[in-house]
Enzyme design. Structure first.
Site, PDB file in Angstrom:
ATOM      1  N   HIS A 162      39.090  -5.017  20.991  1.00 34.56           N
ATOM      2  CA  HIS A 162      40.100  -5.843  21.301  1.00 34.56           C
ATOM      3  C   HIS A 162      39.881  -6.933  19.724  1.00 34.56           C
ATOM      4  CE1 HIS A 162      41.886  -8.780  23.323  1.00 34.56           C
ATOM      5  NE2 HIS A 162      41.633  -9.813  22.896  1.00 34.56           N
ATOM      6  N   ASP A 202      43.571  -0.040  28.355  1.00 36.81           N
ATOM      7  CA  ASP A 202      43.459   0.491  29.277  1.00 36.81           C
ATOM      8  C   ASP A 202      43.469   1.522  30.114  1.00 36.81           C
ATOM      9  OD1 ASP A 202      40.777  -1.662  28.902  1.00 36.81           O
ATOM     10  OD2 ASP A 202      41.985  -2.678  29.715  1.00 36.81           O
ATOM     11  N   GLU A 235      47.498  -0.689  34.189  1.00 37.81           N
ATOM     12  CA  GLU A 235      46.383  -0.188  33.643  1.00 37.81           C
ATOM     13  C   GLU A 235      45.031   0.727  33.707  1.00 37.81           C
ATOM     14  OE1 GLU A 235      44.885  -3.977  31.297  1.00 37.81           O
ATOM     15  OE2 GLU A 235      45.459  -4.661  33.316  1.00 37.81           O
ATOM     16  N   CYS A 245      53.230  -2.642  26.980  1.00 42.02           N
ATOM     17  CA  CYS A 245      52.556  -3.328  25.917  1.00 42.02           C
ATOM     18  C   CYS A 245      51.362  -3.297  25.205  1.00 42.02           C
ATOM     19  CB  CYS A 245      52.831  -5.126  27.264  1.00 42.02           C
ATOM     20  SG  CYS A 245      51.503  -4.706  28.021  1.00 42.02           S
TER      21      CYS A 245
END
Length: 637
Positions: free
Chosen positions: A247, A514, A490, A561
């Site tokens: 992240h 993910d 995800e 996304c």
């Protein structure tokens, strides 16, 4: 890998008791605006103490070139308090120190394994140094001395480490021997690691206000730390640990920072205040660069910025394929400060607002008013463009102090995202109320993360209905129309049941980061397996294909996304899979738009059909590269 390291005494580490920031010259550059545009160069580029240039390789995370002054985050230690330990708590303090030593040994063990994977000579040398550090943590004089001071002097462990380090350094310094003197730096490194683990990596409070052109060098940087970065001040980011899909890496790309992670040995060679070059495009870090290298990278940076400016000219042209199929390009944002860059990039809206920014770096939970104010400002800044707000996705690697989350054995599979929201429904109600208030000021959508089951979705929607009913009962105004509610796909279970979820959803957003991680059972933040993370794996593409088909059958919009959306190399494949909405870091939009305008949707569909029939990622990659080679340099300007 490293080159041209000075012979004799190993490069020194900064004293853990000394400041870690050297002032950098500010300067005015009309082209400056983050992403490595800053270069605080003085009249004399040579450091006070001449040192040979060191070249390290790592993982390319954020493209671009940064040239600036090193700031060692966590490379030095804040002032250490000293206090007496009550008799009854001495044993607990000894255990706390033992735990920090164990953590340090495990960290060094992981680094040794990575060092052995490096080219033979450099890898062996680094592994020997790291193994020596490990031995210093296993019953050495340093460790025994610290334990003795805690037991007999009853002082806190941090102060005991500092005192014992001081005595050992003094004893070594008194010996007139070059080899023995060089061990002083080893003592400092081990002591620094011990104190850092005792403090459990306390966050710096100064990352948001660094000198302009700073290159941040750290062993690792948490997402909460990254959230403090000001891209107009930071010229680049380098970490010794980390992975491309972490992240923190995603945040660095979102901020447009040249960044390199997993640069083994960077904390050992970097000096606060020295010059550094960050080549985020190739994953190269150069410390103490010579004049020739500086000139080379300044030229490369000028070329990179020129290309980026040329792409910026596409901002106002439509995002359509050569056969006139519209592909909508939106932006993902981590922080509200990115809103202006979203508009400058020509995004049609915000496809993903990661609302965790409101919960990070604070000790108390944000109130409804605070959240509503932050989200309203963001919606207003977008000037009528749709803003998709994802509900809280804390958990996994993204922990918030205010929530006092205790990470489980495997946080990525534990209490996070919608699971956490449904356990802490007070948080969910507050967030829904804030979103409803913000939706008064512009078109807004609500996105629910990590949904696995229909029950999770219907329960979440029921909580929203309760908030709406409360608004009506209290006479509070509601937006008209109400924000659509969508599901983030995800988790493989969600993708495989997308047809059922589509009947309860207003839209889908495929989170490829993910989805890839869970489909392949690979922790994308674990350096040992991160190289196996591959979104082109046939299983991942088939999950995406099924999801897209389910959304189209149900007549609801579907977007991507995740990081795949921002990679121009993958754009033909996504279009071929039937996706017409892509959301990415704002800085990636111009390059993706250029690729869209060079593609025929019909040919992309044929490519995707062919790719779905391939048995492995390598063959899919080869097909994709061949397709892209055929369109490079074609029209679409």
């Amino acid at each position: 890998m490293r080159t041209r390291i000075a012979a004799g005494r190993p490069p020194g580490l900064p004293s853990p008791l000394s400041p870690t920031v050297a002032d950098a010259e500010d300067f005015d550059d009309p082209e400056a605006g983050g992403g490595g545009d800053m270069d605080p160069v003085t009249d004399d580029d040579t450091p006070d103490e001449p040192r040979d240039m060191v070249r390290l390789t790592g993982v390319s995370v954020g493209p671009g070139f940064g040239i600036g002054t090193v700031y060692l985050h966590d490379g030095g230690l804040a002032p250490i308090p000293e206090y007496r330990i009550p008799v009854g708590l001495v044993e607990r303090e000894r255990l706390r120190f033992a735990d920090s030593a164990d953590r340090s040994i495990k960290e060094l063990g992981a680094l040794v394994q990575r060092a052995r994977a490096m080219p033979a000579e450099a890898g062996e040398e680094l592994a020997c140094i790291l193994e020596a550090y490990e031995q210093m943590l296993r019953g050495s004089r340093l460790v025994r001395g610290v334990d003795h001071r805690i037991s007999h002097e009853r002082i806190n462990a941090e102060a005991a480490v500092r005192t014992e380090m001081g005595e050992l350094i003094g004893a070594f310094a008194a010996v007139d021997d070059e080899y023995v003197s060089a061990r002083i730096d080893d003592i400092r490194e081990v002591g620094r690691r011990l104190i850092r683990n005792l403090a459990r990596r306390p966050r710096s409070t100064g990352l948001g206000a660094l000198p302009r052109g700073t290159v941040i060098v750290a062993e690792e940087l948490s997402p909460a730390d990254a959230a403090q970065l000001n891209p107009r001040l930071v010229g680049g980011l380098v970490t010794g640990l980390g992975a491309r899909q972490s992240h923190t890496a995603i945040m660095a790309r979102s901020l447009g920072l040249p960044a390199v992670m997993a640069a083994t040995g960077v904390m050992r060679h970097a000096r606060a205040g020295a010059k550094a070059v960050v080549d985020g495009s190739e994953g190269v870090v150069i410390l103490d660069p010579d004049a020739e290298t500086l000139a080379l990278y300044r030229d490369r940076r000028v070329g990179f910025l020129r290309t980026r400016r040329n792409l910026q000219r596409l901002r106002d042209v439509p995002s359509v394929t050569r056969d006139r199929v519209a592909v909508h390009l939106n932006a993902n944002i981590e922080l509200p400060t990115e809103a202006e860059s979203v508009l400058q990039a020509g995004a049609e809206g915000i496809g993903l607002v990661r609302s965790e920014f409101m919960f990070m770096n604070r000790k108390t939970l944000p109130t409804e008013d605070e959240q509503a104010a932050a989200l309203t400002t963001l919606v207003e800044q977008m000037r009528g463009r749709t803003v998709t707000i994802r509900t809280l996705d804390l958990g996994g690697e993204k922990l918030g102090d205010a929530l006092d989350i205790k990470p489980g054995t495997n946080p990525s599979l534990g209490l996070r995202a919608v699971r956490l929201s449904l356990v802490r429904r007070d948080l969910l109600r507050t967030q829904f109320a804030a979103i409803l208030r913000a939706a008064w000021h512009g078109p807004t959508r609500i996105l629910i993360p990590m949904v696995c089951t229909i029950d999770e979705l219907t329960t979440t929607k029921a909580v929203l209905a309760e908030v709406v009913a409360d608004f009506r009962a209290r006479g509070r105004p509601l937006p008209d129309p109400m924000p659509p509610v969508g599901v983030m796909i995800e988790v493989p279970a969600a993708a495989l049941s997308a047809d059922a979820l589509a009947r309860e959803s207003d839209f889908f957003a495929i989170g490829t980061n993910d989805l890839t991680q869970y489909a392949l059972a690979i922790d994308r933040t674990d350096e040992a397996v991160a190289h196996l993370y591959d979104p082109l794996h046939p299983a991942v593409l088939r999950l995406m294909h099924f999801t897209t088909g389910a959304a189209q059958a149900a007549g609801i919009p579907v977007s991507v996304c995740g990081e795949m959306a921002g990679d121009p190399r993958l754009t033909p494949l996504l279009i071929g899979l039937g996706l017409r909405d892509l959301s990415m870091a704002a800085i990636a939009i111009p390059a993706v738009k250029q690729r869209v305008r060079r593609i025929s949707a019909g040919k992309a569909h044929a490519l995707a059909h062919q790719a779905l029939g391939q048995p492995d990622a390598a063959r899919i990659a080869a097909l994709l590269d061949h397709f892209n080679a055929g369109i490079t340099g074609s029209g679409g300007r």
